[in-house]
Scaffold this active site. Structure first.
Site, PDB file in Angstrom:
ATOM      1  N   ASP A 261     -24.805 -16.956 -36.383  1.00 51.76           N
ATOM      2  CA  ASP A 261     -23.652 -17.212 -37.253  1.00 51.76           C
ATOM      3  C   ASP A 261     -23.821 -18.520 -38.034  1.00 51.76           C
ATOM      4  O   ASP A 261     -24.532 -19.424 -37.603  1.00 51.76           O
ATOM      5  CB  ASP A 261     -22.383 -17.269 -36.394  1.00 51.76           C
ATOM      6  CG  ASP A 261     -21.119 -17.131 -37.220  1.00 51.76           C
ATOM      7  OD1 ASP A 261     -21.191 -16.584 -38.347  1.00 51.76           O
ATOM      8  OD2 ASP A 261     -20.059 -17.569 -36.743  1.00 51.76           O
TER       9      ASP A 261
ATOM     10  N   ASN B 135     -18.258  -6.419 -40.718  1.00 50.89           N
ATOM     11  CA  ASN B 135     -18.883  -7.116 -41.854  1.00 50.89           C
ATOM     12  C   ASN B 135     -18.851  -6.293 -43.155  1.00 50.89           C
ATOM     13  O   ASN B 135     -19.103  -6.829 -44.228  1.00 50.89           O
ATOM     14  CB  ASN B 135     -20.327  -7.540 -41.529  1.00 50.89           C
ATOM     15  CG  ASN B 135     -20.422  -8.714 -40.573  1.00 50.89           C
ATOM     16  OD1 ASN B 135     -21.328  -8.795 -39.751  1.00 50.89           O
ATOM     17  ND2 ASN B 135     -19.476  -9.647 -40.670  1.00 50.89           N
TER      18      ASN B 135
HETATM   19  C1  IPE Z   1     -20.416 -12.038 -36.188  1.00 50.10           C
HETATM   20  O1  IPE Z   1     -20.234 -13.048 -37.115  1.00 50.10           O
HETATM   21  C2  IPE Z   1     -21.340 -10.993 -36.718  1.00 50.10           C
HETATM   22  C3  IPE Z   1     -22.725 -11.399 -36.936  1.00 50.10           C
HETATM   23  C4  IPE Z   1     -23.236 -12.573 -36.690  1.00 50.10           C
HETATM   24  C5  IPE Z   1     -23.574 -10.363 -37.455  1.00 50.10           C
HETATM   25  P1  IPE Z   1     -18.998 -13.057 -38.135  1.00 50.10           P
HETATM   26  O2  IPE Z   1     -19.187 -14.258 -38.979  1.00 50.10           O
HETATM   27  O3  IPE Z   1     -18.897 -11.760 -38.801  1.00 50.10           O
HETATM   28  O4  IPE Z   1     -17.766 -13.225 -37.141  1.00 50.10           O
HETATM   29  P2  IPE Z   1     -16.287 -13.762 -37.403  1.00 50.10           P
HETATM   30  O5  IPE Z   1     -15.764 -13.046 -38.610  1.00 50.10           O
HETATM   31  O6  IPE Z   1     -16.397 -15.240 -37.662  1.00 50.10           O
HETATM   32  O7  IPE Z   1     -15.554 -13.475 -36.148  1.00 50.10           O
HETATM   33  C1  IPE Z   2     -23.973 -14.885 -40.091  1.00 50.24           C
HETATM   34  O1  IPE Z   2     -23.552 -15.862 -40.972  1.00 50.24           O
HETATM   35  C2  IPE Z   2     -24.588 -13.687 -40.771  1.00 50.24           C
HETATM   36  C3  IPE Z   2     -23.763 -12.474 -40.712  1.00 50.24           C
HETATM   37  C4  IPE Z   2     -22.561 -12.352 -40.217  1.00 50.24           C
HETATM   38  C5  IPE Z   2     -24.366 -11.269 -41.250  1.00 50.24           C
HETATM   39  P1  IPE Z   2     -22.175 -15.737 -41.762  1.00 50.24           P
HETATM   40  O2  IPE Z   2     -22.416 -15.004 -43.011  1.00 50.24           O
HETATM   41  O3  IPE Z   2     -21.116 -15.199 -40.898  1.00 50.24           O
HETATM   42  O4  IPE Z   2     -21.885 -17.262 -42.093  1.00 50.24           O
HETATM   43  P2  IPE Z   2     -20.513 -18.020 -41.964  1.00 50.24           P
HETATM   44  O5  IPE Z   2     -20.026 -17.793 -40.572  1.00 50.24           O
HETATM   45  O6  IPE Z   2     -19.588 -17.418 -42.982  1.00 50.24           O
HETATM   46  O7  IPE Z   2     -20.838 -19.438 -42.214  1.00 50.24           O
HETATM   47 MG    MG Z   3     -19.744 -16.008 -39.638  1.00 52.96          MG
END
Ligand code: IPE
Ligand code: IPE
Ligand code: MG
Length: 243
Positions: A22, A70
């Site tokens: 993340d 997502n």
């Molecule tokens: C969880 O991260 C999913 C992945 C890392 C693929 P998100 O960024 O989607 O989670 P939330 O929305 O902060 O809970």
């Molecule tokens: C994790 O990074 C990747 C996926 C969830 C696919 P994020 O895209 O969630 O990055 P933040 O959490 O918005 O910084």
């Molecule tokens: Mg995230």
């Protein structure tokens, strides 16, 4: 830094490590770059962590790449994430195969764009007999969906008399999850500061150790990973027992 510079006991290596990668978006935003730039750098870390997993002789690595939630993101970002995955597989498949990595997917491939799905299916078939590391890519994965799917299949198998409901125990139930025959994660790492599971492996993480780090995924190097393993080895896993 080399592996020998860490306090890692090679006899207490976790069998299965699961990672919520993340913070790509925030990492990029801080640098005044588009979110997708963070995803691109994030792919580099996947490469590093697989190397580290190989050095430590960890047998199962699960990476949360894309959740069932997502899809709510802007379609441009979703498109880039899918394209990055396809490119990653195209570019890395020889090296993964050479490292004797078996690729598996946790999640439903039906909604994945055809070109990307084909790349994934090719990688799964090509590496199906590899047995050094299992790399689970959690893709269009949601734990609630996984559990509902398991229940549906169990009901179906019961009505077809393939399964006797009296014989349904933890061991049997496990076979209906995407992770089927795999051991539960010993360690779950989430990068970038959020302390939640975001629908990741709710069933399998029942007794796992959790490590939450402030480091964003694009900065999560081998050094960070080895330090997480040191932390893990200092935990006292009791599984309900005493001592
Ligand atoms: C969880 O991260 C999913 C992945 C890392 C693929 P998100 O960024 O989607 O989670 P939330 O929305 O902060 O809970
Ligand atoms: C994790 O990074 C990747 C996926 C969830 C696919 P994020 O895209 O969630 O990055 P933040 O959490 O918005 O910084
Ligand atoms: Mg995230």
């Amino acid at each position: 830094m080399d592996l020998k510079d860490y306090n890692i006991d090679m006899k207490k290596i976790p069998k299965h490590v699961a990672i919520i990668m993340d913070g790509n978006g925030r990492w990029a935003k801080k640098r005044l770059m588009p979110r997708t730039a963070g995803h691109k750098v994030g792919v580099e870390r996947v490469r590093d962590i697989i190397k580290a997993v190989d050095k430590l002789n960890i047998k199962y690595l699960t990476l949360y790449a894309f959740s069932t939630e997502n899809w709510k993101r802007p379609s441009d970002e979703v498109g880039v994430l899918m394209q990055l995955l396809a490119n990653y597989l195209k570019k890395e498949i020889d090296e993964l195969d050479r490292k004797n990595v078996r690729i598996r997917v946790l999640g439903e491939l039906d909604r994945i764009p055809k070109k990307v799905r084909e790349e994934i299916e090719k990688a799964i078939i090509r590496t199906k007999d590899n047995d050094n590391i299992v790399l689970n890519i959690a893709l269009n994965y949601g734990s609630r969906l996984e559990i509902i799917r398991a229940v549906k299949n169990i009901v179906e198998d019961c009505s077809n008399e393939k399964l006797d409901i009296e014989r349904l125990d933890e061991e049997k139930f496990k076979e209906y999850l995407y992770t089927e025959d795999q051991p539960d994660p010993d360690l779950m790492i989430r990068t970038s500061g959020e302390q939640r599971l975001s629908n990741f492996l709710l069933y399998q993480l029942a007794y796992s150790e959790f490590i939450f780090t402030e480091t964003a995924w694009p900065d999560f190097t081998e050094d960070e990973f080895f330090k997480a393993i040191e932390l893990y080895q200092n935990r006292n896993r009791r599984f309900g027992d005493i001592k």
